[in-house]
Each structure stands twice: as C-alpha cells, then as structure tokens.
Enzyme design. Structure first.
Site, PDB file in Angstrom:
ATOM      1  N   ASP A 168       0.825  -1.209   0.000  1.00  0.00           N
ATOM      2  CA  ASP A 168       0.000   0.000   0.000  1.00  0.00           C
ATOM      3  C   ASP A 168       0.861   1.262   0.000  1.00  0.00           C
ATOM      4  OD1 ASP A 168      -2.317   1.433  -0.025  1.00  0.00           O
ATOM      5  OD2 ASP A 168      -2.862   1.038   2.059  1.00  0.00           O
ATOM      6  N   ARG A 201      -0.064   9.533  -9.841  1.00  0.00           N
ATOM      7  CA  ARG A 201      -0.155   8.241  -9.141  1.00  0.00           C
ATOM      8  C   ARG A 201       0.532   7.121  -9.923  1.00  0.00           C
ATOM      9  NH1 ARG A 201      -3.720   7.457  -5.208  1.00  0.00           N
ATOM     10  NH2 ARG A 201      -4.087   5.322  -5.880  1.00  0.00           N
ATOM     11  N   HIS A 207       3.022   3.886  -8.760  1.00  0.00           N
ATOM     12  CA  HIS A 207       2.899   2.453  -9.059  1.00  0.00           C
ATOM     13  C   HIS A 207       4.165   1.943  -9.738  1.00  0.00           C
ATOM     14  CE1 HIS A 207      -1.122   2.341  -7.609  1.00  0.00           C
ATOM     15  NE2 HIS A 207      -1.626   3.095  -8.571  1.00  0.00           N
ATOM     16  N   THR A 239     -10.273  -7.377  -5.936  1.00  0.00           N
ATOM     17  CA  THR A 239     -11.554  -7.312  -6.644  1.00  0.00           C
ATOM     18  C   THR A 239     -12.207  -5.938  -6.422  1.00  0.00           C
ATOM     19  OG1 THR A 239     -12.447  -8.512  -4.729  1.00  0.00           O
ATOM     20  CG2 THR A 239     -12.122  -9.774  -6.731  1.00  0.00           C
ATOM     21  N   ARG A 278     -11.436   1.949  -9.087  1.00  0.00           N
ATOM     22  CA  ARG A 278     -10.523   3.055  -9.447  1.00  0.00           C
ATOM     23  C   ARG A 278     -10.792   3.523 -10.871  1.00  0.00           C
ATOM     24  NH1 ARG A 278      -4.912   2.357  -6.276  1.00  0.00           N
ATOM     25  NH2 ARG A 278      -5.872   1.666  -4.345  1.00  0.00           N
ATOM     26  N   LEU A 333      11.913 -19.986  -4.639  1.00  0.00           N
ATOM     27  CA  LEU A 333      10.843 -19.144  -4.092  1.00  0.00           C
ATOM     28  C   LEU A 333       9.574 -19.215  -4.952  1.00  0.00           C
ATOM     29  CD1 LEU A 333       9.990 -16.779  -2.108  1.00  0.00           C
ATOM     30  CD2 LEU A 333      10.761 -15.227  -3.916  1.00  0.00           C
ATOM     31  N   ARG A 358       1.406  -5.053   5.948  1.00  0.00           N
ATOM     32  CA  ARG A 358       0.790  -3.976   5.171  1.00  0.00           C
ATOM     33  C   ARG A 358       1.633  -2.721   5.338  1.00  0.00           C
ATOM     34  NH1 ARG A 358      -5.370  -2.754   4.049  1.00  0.00           N
ATOM     35  NH2 ARG A 358      -5.105  -0.952   2.704  1.00  0.00           N
ATOM     36  N   ARG A 379      -5.507  -2.656   8.416  1.00  0.00           N
ATOM     37  CA  ARG A 379      -6.629  -3.550   8.132  1.00  0.00           C
ATOM     38  C   ARG A 379      -6.213  -4.556   7.062  1.00  0.00           C
ATOM     39  NH1 ARG A 379      -8.516   1.654   6.605  1.00  0.00           N
ATOM     40  NH2 ARG A 379      -7.992   2.046   4.433  1.00  0.00           N
TER      41      ARG A 379
HETATM   42  C1  FPP Z   1      -1.525   0.343  -3.396  1.00  0.00           C
HETATM   43  O1  FPP Z   1      -1.190   1.684  -3.561  1.00  0.00           O
HETATM   44  C2  FPP Z   1      -1.079  -0.470  -4.481  1.00  0.00           C
HETATM   45  C3  FPP Z   1      -1.874  -1.091  -5.395  1.00  0.00           C
HETATM   46  C4  FPP Z   1      -3.354  -0.991  -5.410  1.00  0.00           C
HETATM   47  C5  FPP Z   1      -1.329  -1.902  -6.451  1.00  0.00           C
HETATM   48  C6  FPP Z   1      -0.002  -2.554  -6.202  1.00  0.00           C
HETATM   49  C7  FPP Z   1       0.594  -2.788  -7.514  1.00  0.00           C
HETATM   50  C8  FPP Z   1       1.903  -2.673  -7.843  1.00  0.00           C
HETATM   51  C9  FPP Z   1       2.968  -2.390  -6.873  1.00  0.00           C
HETATM   52  C10 FPP Z   1       2.315  -2.817  -9.262  1.00  0.00           C
HETATM   53  C11 FPP Z   1       2.077  -4.090  -9.954  1.00  0.00           C
HETATM   54  C12 FPP Z   1       2.359  -5.304  -9.174  1.00  0.00           C
HETATM   55  C13 FPP Z   1       3.288  -6.251  -9.456  1.00  0.00           C
HETATM   56  C14 FPP Z   1       3.322  -7.513  -8.659  1.00  0.00           C
HETATM   57  C15 FPP Z   1       4.289  -6.101 -10.507  1.00  0.00           C
HETATM   58  P1  FPP Z   1      -2.375   2.763  -3.551  1.00  0.00           P
HETATM   59  O2  FPP Z   1      -2.554   3.253  -4.935  1.00  0.00           O
HETATM   60  O3  FPP Z   1      -3.566   2.187  -2.907  1.00  0.00           O
HETATM   61  O4  FPP Z   1      -1.736   3.869  -2.656  1.00  0.00           O
HETATM   62  P2  FPP Z   1      -2.535   4.952  -1.814  1.00  0.00           P
HETATM   63  O5  FPP Z   1      -3.344   4.206  -0.791  1.00  0.00           O
HETATM   64  O6  FPP Z   1      -1.436   5.759  -1.219  1.00  0.00           O
HETATM   65  O7  FPP Z   1      -3.376   5.723  -2.793  1.00  0.00           O
END
Ligand code: FPP
Length: 255
Positions: free
Chosen positions: A35, A48, A52, A81, A86, A146, A203, A209
């Site tokens: 997160d 954003r 990512h 899910t 978003r 792994l 987390r 949570r």
């Molecule tokens: C949470 O950050 C992250 C996600 C919803 C997606 C996680 C995905 C990746 C790290 C990229 C792809 C995954 C792999 C395995 C290559 P958020 O956007 O919810 O952050 P925020 O709560 O600060 O807005």
C-alpha cells in the site's frame, strides 16, 4: 527440478545488516499488502502512475531478497476485486505494469529458480494480462525455489464463495459427503490449495486492516504494519521485519 545455478548469498550483500536475523528460522510464507504508491507520488507532486511504477521497483527488490534468503512463498497483493472502483485509466496502468513485470522479470525469476503462481480470478482480466500470466506460470512450473504468488483480481470473501460453490457441486454430484467436510476440505477448495498458510501478513503505508486479503488462510498469521510507503520499503526494512517476526512467540491458541 532445476538446480539453482545462480543462487546468491544474502550475507554478501554490501550494506545489508543480517545480524538480527536467524536464517534457520525464517517464516515460510510472507504475504504483503503493498500500500501507499499513490501517497508516495502525491507527497512528491507526481502522478499516481509514477507511484505504481516505483512500486514495481520495490517488488523487484523484495522478490530478490526473499529468494536470496531462502523463503518458500512470497505473496503480493497486486490487484483486489475492489480495485475495479478506481478510474479506468489507473486500472489500465496497473495492468500494463503487471504485464511489464511478468515479461521483463521472467528470465531473472526463472534463472533464480523462482516459480510464479497466481491466486484470484485472473482469467477475467484483459487478454494481455492472462497471456503474460499463463506464459510465466508455464515457464517456471518446474522450479523449486521461491514461489512468487501474485494475488490478482483477488478477494478473500469471493474466494470463500467460489470454494463453497465448488464443494456444494461435489455434494450434489454425490462425490462429497457433507459429514466429511472439514477445515482441510475447505482449504483444498481455495486458490491457495498448493501453498502453506501465511506466517506473516504485512501492510505498508500505515493502514491497519486486511482489506479482504487471505481471510481464511490468515487465521493464525502474525500481522505487521509499517508506516513506510511501498515504494520506500527497502530490503533492510524487509530483513528488520523478519527479525521482529522472529522475536514474537506464536502459540496457535495454546500456552
Ligand atoms: C496500493 O497503492 C497499491 C496497489 C493498489 C497496487 C499494487 C501494484 C503494484 C505495486 C504494481 C504491480 C504489481 C506487481 C506484482 C508487478 P495505492 O494506490 O492504494 O496507494 P494509496 O493508498 O497511497 O493511494
């Protein structure tokens, strides 16, 4: 089974302090809710999507250290899910990043003996994602290092619902006796049937949570929360977290 030709020794990593860690007592399965990508970007005035993208770099680092340390399973919550809520553009970027990861990292994963598996209803994702997942799963199928388990279009309640439906169908067809249903029967009907339950659920980014993650499997998992945003989470943070896990006494309901 493949031999690990390129197995690296974590002890030789410059700058990494492993002194607090007992390599003989690692958790078998660490599961991570990655997160804070969005907040990481916002703090820097960046879009954003860049958060990512930076998050994928952390994925690469953490997969490498988990593999080097000799962990058995690393589960990463990549898309829930609920993430369909978003904006379409952000969902598209997450899908692109997944495909990029699965294509660019596949050789290295394979070289290090890692096996890629997926939990969740990934077949209903865009065809390019399904194709990249299937190719990665197929290529690494025989590896014994792994297990990198990506939770994709995954939700714990949905997983339980599909398990109940599958068992109900078996009962209806006369292949399963209601009285014979126990916790193992249910475990085997989950996406995670081939892997042990998580020992540690993590987390990042401060929220405390589970957000529908591994609800059944996490019954006895240790929980670890850190304020660090996922893009800032380092190999040392991972090692320190494992050391903290080792300091806890797990009793599984006993004394
Ligand atoms: C949470 O950050 C992250 C996600 C919803 C997606 C996680 C995905 C990746 C790290 C990229 C792809 C995954 C792999 C395995 C290559 P958020 O956007 O919810 O952050 P925020 O709560 O600060 O807005």
């Amino acid at each position: 089974m493949r031999i690990h030709e390129h197995k690296r020794e974590p002890q030789n990593r410059p700058g990494l302090d492993l002194s607090g860690l007992d390599l003989a007592k690692l958790p078998r399965h660490v599961a991570i809710i990655m997160d804070g990508n969005g907040r990481w970007a916002k703090k820097r005035g960046l879009p954003r999507s860049l958060g990512h993208r930076e998050g994928v770099k952390t994925v690469n680092r953490i997969v490498r250290i988990a593999s080097d340390l000799g962990l058995k399973v690393l589960t990463l919550y990549a898309f829930s899910t609920e993430n369909w809520k978003r904006p379409e553009k952000e969902v598209g970027i997450l899908m692109d990043l997944l495909v990029e990861f699965l294509t660019n990292q596949l050789e290295e994963l394979h070289r290090n003996g890692a096996r890629l598996i997926v939990i969740g209803d990934y077949k209903s994702l865009p065809a390019r994602v399904v194709g990249a997942v299937d190719a990665a799963v197929e290529k690494t199928r025989g590896n014994d290092g792994l297990i990198v388990n990506i939770a994709l279009n995954y939700g714990g309640r949905g997983e339980l619902v599909q398990a109940v439906k599958a068992l109900a169908a078996e009962v209806k067809e006369g292949r399963l006796d209601i009285g014979g249903i126990d916790e193992n029967t249910l475990s085997r009907a989950l996406f995670t049937r081939d892997i042990p339950d998580p020992d540690l659920i993590v987390r990042t980014s401060g929220e405390m949570r589970l957000s529908n993650f591994l609800l059944y499997q996490g019954a006895y998992a240790e929980l670890y929360f850190t304020p660090v945003h996922w893009p800032d989470f380092t190999e040392q943070d991972f090692v320190d977290m494992l050391a903290e896990y080792q300091s806890r006494g797990r009793r599984f309901g006993g004394l």
